[in-house]
Scaffold this active site. Structure first.
Site, mmCIF file in Angstrom:
data_model
loop_
_atom_site.group_PDB
_atom_site.id
_atom_site.type_symbol
_atom_site.label_atom_id
_atom_site.label_comp_id
_atom_site.label_asym_id
_atom_site.label_seq_id
_atom_site.Cartn_x
_atom_site.Cartn_y
_atom_site.Cartn_z
ATOM 1 N N ARG A 103 0.838 -1.207 0.000
ATOM 2 C CA ARG A 103 0.000 0.000 0.000
ATOM 3 C C ARG A 103 0.868 1.251 0.000
ATOM 4 O O ARG A 103 1.731 1.414 0.861
ATOM 5 C CB ARG A 103 -0.909 0.003 1.228
ATOM 6 C CG ARG A 103 -1.714 1.291 1.430
ATOM 7 C CD ARG A 103 -2.600 1.161 2.656
ATOM 8 N NE ARG A 103 -3.289 2.406 2.993
ATOM 9 C CZ ARG A 103 -3.044 3.134 4.093
ATOM 10 N NH1 ARG A 103 -2.112 2.741 4.962
ATOM 11 N NH2 ARG A 103 -3.714 4.240 4.334
ATOM 12 N N ARG A 144 -8.299 18.739 8.388
ATOM 13 C CA ARG A 144 -7.212 18.837 9.354
ATOM 14 C C ARG A 144 -7.168 20.221 10.000
ATOM 15 O O ARG A 144 -7.748 21.184 9.498
ATOM 16 C CB ARG A 144 -5.865 18.544 8.677
ATOM 17 C CG ARG A 144 -5.756 17.124 8.134
ATOM 18 C CD ARG A 144 -4.366 16.830 7.614
ATOM 19 N NE ARG A 144 -4.275 15.496 7.053
ATOM 20 C CZ ARG A 144 -4.047 14.398 7.755
ATOM 21 N NH1 ARG A 144 -3.876 14.498 9.065
ATOM 22 N NH2 ARG A 144 -3.987 13.212 7.179
ATOM 23 N N LYS A 285 -13.138 3.106 0.592
ATOM 24 C CA LYS A 285 -12.859 3.100 2.024
ATOM 25 C C LYS A 285 -14.108 3.560 2.780
ATOM 26 O O LYS A 285 -14.608 4.663 2.559
ATOM 27 C CB LYS A 285 -11.663 4.006 2.330
ATOM 28 C CG LYS A 285 -10.361 3.487 1.738
ATOM 29 C CD LYS A 285 -9.215 4.463 1.932
ATOM 30 C CE LYS A 285 -8.828 4.598 3.377
ATOM 31 N NZ LYS A 285 -7.639 5.479 3.544
ATOM 32 N N THR A 343 -6.671 -0.988 10.019
ATOM 33 C CA THR A 343 -6.430 -0.039 11.105
ATOM 34 C C THR A 343 -6.198 -0.712 12.460
ATOM 35 O O THR A 343 -7.083 -1.400 12.986
ATOM 36 C CB THR A 343 -7.567 0.988 11.254
ATOM 37 O OG1 THR A 343 -7.945 1.480 9.962
ATOM 38 C CG2 THR A 343 -7.106 2.163 12.100
#
Length: 534
Positions: A103, A144, A285, A343
């Protein structure tokens, strides 16, 4: 000569060349031996053995472990590359340890760095003699924080702070963010989570570019940490300008899969497809509540999903996450899509050489749920033990699969011929106790359908395309092999028999189920199943 203590299961044959399994407590590796029995599984592979955990059906002539037969792991392992796994040596060791998919995380690193890593993966895979897929993971509209004076700011419980979209440095009571839609996407009473939920705010009021909020759970904030708005419909596009540039670069790089971040609806997948000049499979995702609600539609238009439990675990109550994971895996399995569970699977191995018992159970449960693959993130990208993390993941997966391999329910009744042929092939292999199913495939689609039905026997995908061989690396229980293009079914059957005998893919005389499309070499034309003997 090297003696290895191995636990092998089966019945002892009459001669060393017999095709029945062995019952042996010790195996002697001697490079002078020319042949060996086939058909048994190694229950214990020593960490010092520098061989793939997925080799099966043949003896590997790599002294001093010249004659070692290894159990084939079915579920695949995705590994994130980063500073800890940047060298060609480490990447090669990770492939030998069990990495099936590399990945590339485009949230970090430059195009130059990602190109170099992709080249190292291709070169290392060639040296090892395995096919490894490359997954491009684009960043998406990750919200963010901005930057602070001194790089950090501590906020305290019950303190009133201001989130602002103004281009300023953060300081006491002031938290900047570059996301200009924030003031119009929140309202009084909404929660705001910072740094993966470690800091929690509650919106008090909105005024122009500023959002006034009270700190419910304080903590230390650092530059560029994440900001989540649970339940809010954030009005940022799924594909940012950066994502579009990254997708274009990934196409030139020849990535095998694209993971699309923060998908919220099926239209997000369709928009990404329009930007691709090559037909690259897309993994959606699932990390937003809106994506969970639209799961069926997203799964239908994508090639698979990733259960991205990091951001998803912030957006939804933590106690609901295990149930959501199981629902996602079951739903996507039912329609024949790929599922990656990701994760913090072995998060403690970022610093420690051994995982926690809870992490081991987490990996095992993902396999039992029916995941096609499990993923390592920080463990291999930034951890202290990237190779050992892969080895540990491979051992956990192999052990749980020997005890219980989930059988996916047959897909719902359909008029799709390819689906019917795939189901018939798996049923025939079960009834005949066949040792092998072979799919001659132009696009890899037929092999994927068979894979999703979780056949108990070995699955080979034969294709003339290198890109398809690489993609098969993510398919549960499947191995890709590149062959010359074939133009008749007779030639196909003869090639399959030659390969079986040359590589000992299954026992001599064992039934082989072959699946293809007639005429050959036409994508999406699967309509043939035939049964032969090795």
């Amino acid at each position: 000569m090297t003696r290895l203590n191995l636990r092998l299961s089966g019945v002892k044959p009459k001669s060393p060349k017999a095709a029945t399994p062995l019952l042996i407590r010790e195996a002697i590796c001697d490079s002078s031996l020319k042949s060996a029995p086939t058909g048994f599984n190694v229950s214990l592979v020593l960490p010092s053995v520098a061989l793939s955990h997925r080799t099966v059906g043949r003896w590997v002539n790599k002294p001093p472990f010249a004659l070692l037969y290894v159990f084939m792991r079915k579920a695949k392992i995705v590994c994130t590359l980063g500073p800890s796994s940047d060298s060609a040596k480490v990447i090669e060791e990770m492939i030998r340890a069990g990495m099936d998919v590399a990945r590339l995380n485009f949230s970090h690193g430059t195009h130059t760095e990602h190109r170099a890593r992709a080249q190292k993966v291709r070169a290392a895979a060639k040296r090892v003699g395995r096919h490894v897929a490359i997954l491009q993971d684009v960043q998406g509209p990750k919200i963010r924080l901005g930057k602070f004076e001194g790089g950090q700011l501590r906020v305290h419980d019950r303190e009133v702070v201001t989130l602002t979209t103004r281009p300023v440095l953060g300081g006491r009571g002031l938290i900047p963010t570059p996301v200009r839609c924030l003031p119009r996407d929140v309202k009084a009473g909404d929660p705001v989570l910072l740094d993966d939920g470690r800091v929690r705010l509650r919106v008090l009021a909105v005024s122009g570019p500023d959002v006034k909020a009270r700190v419910e759970v304080g903590g230390l904030l650092k530059d560029m940490k994440g900001l989540n708005l649970p339940g809010a419909l954030v009005s940022v596009p799924t594909l940012t300008v950066k994502d579009r540039a990254d997708l274009k670069f990934g196409q030139t790089l020849g990535v095998d899969y694209v993971a699309l971040s923060f998908v919220r609806r099926p239209e997000d997948i369709l928009a990404a497809r329009k930007l691709m000049v090559r037909h690259t499979p897309i993994i959606a995702k699932i990390e937003k509540p809106q994506a969970v609600a639209a799961l069926s539609g997203i799964a239908e238009v994508s090639d698979g999903v990733m259960v991205a439990r990091g951001d998803l675990g912030v957006e939804v109550p933590l106690e609901t996450l295990p149930g959501i994971q199981k629902t996602i895996v079951k739903t996507v399995n039912k329609i024949g899509g790929l599922v990656i569970v990701a994760t913090e699977m072995l998060e403690s191995m970022v610093n420690n050489v051994r995982p926690t018992r809870a992490e081991v159970s987490d990996v095992a449960n993902a396999i039992l749920d029916g995941a096609d693959a499990v993923m390592l993130s920080g463990e291999t990208a930034a951890g202290q033990h990237p190779v050992e993390a892969v080895r540990t993941m491979a051992r956990i997966v192999s052990e749980i699969e020997k005890r219980a391999v989930p059988r996916t329910a047959v897909f719902e009744q359909t008029k799709d011929v390819a689906t019917g042929v795939a189901a018939a092939a798996v049923a025939a292999a079960d009834r005949l106790n066949a040792g092998l199913i072979v799919a001659y495939t132009e696009s890899g689609y037929t092999a994927r359908l068979i894979s999703e039905l979780r056949p108990h026997c070995r699955l080979l995908a034969l294709t003339p395309h290198e890109t398809v061989v690489n993609r098969v690396a993510l398919y549960w229980g499947a191995e890709g092999h590149r062959v010359k293009r074939l133009y008749s079914t007779d030639a196909m059957v003869q090639l399959v028999k030659r390969l079986c005998r040359a590589h000992k893919f299954t026992r001599k005389g064992s039934p082989i189920v072959i699946v293809a499309g007639v005429p050959l070499n036409m994508p999406g034309n699967t309509n043939l199943m035939s049964i032969h003997r090795c």
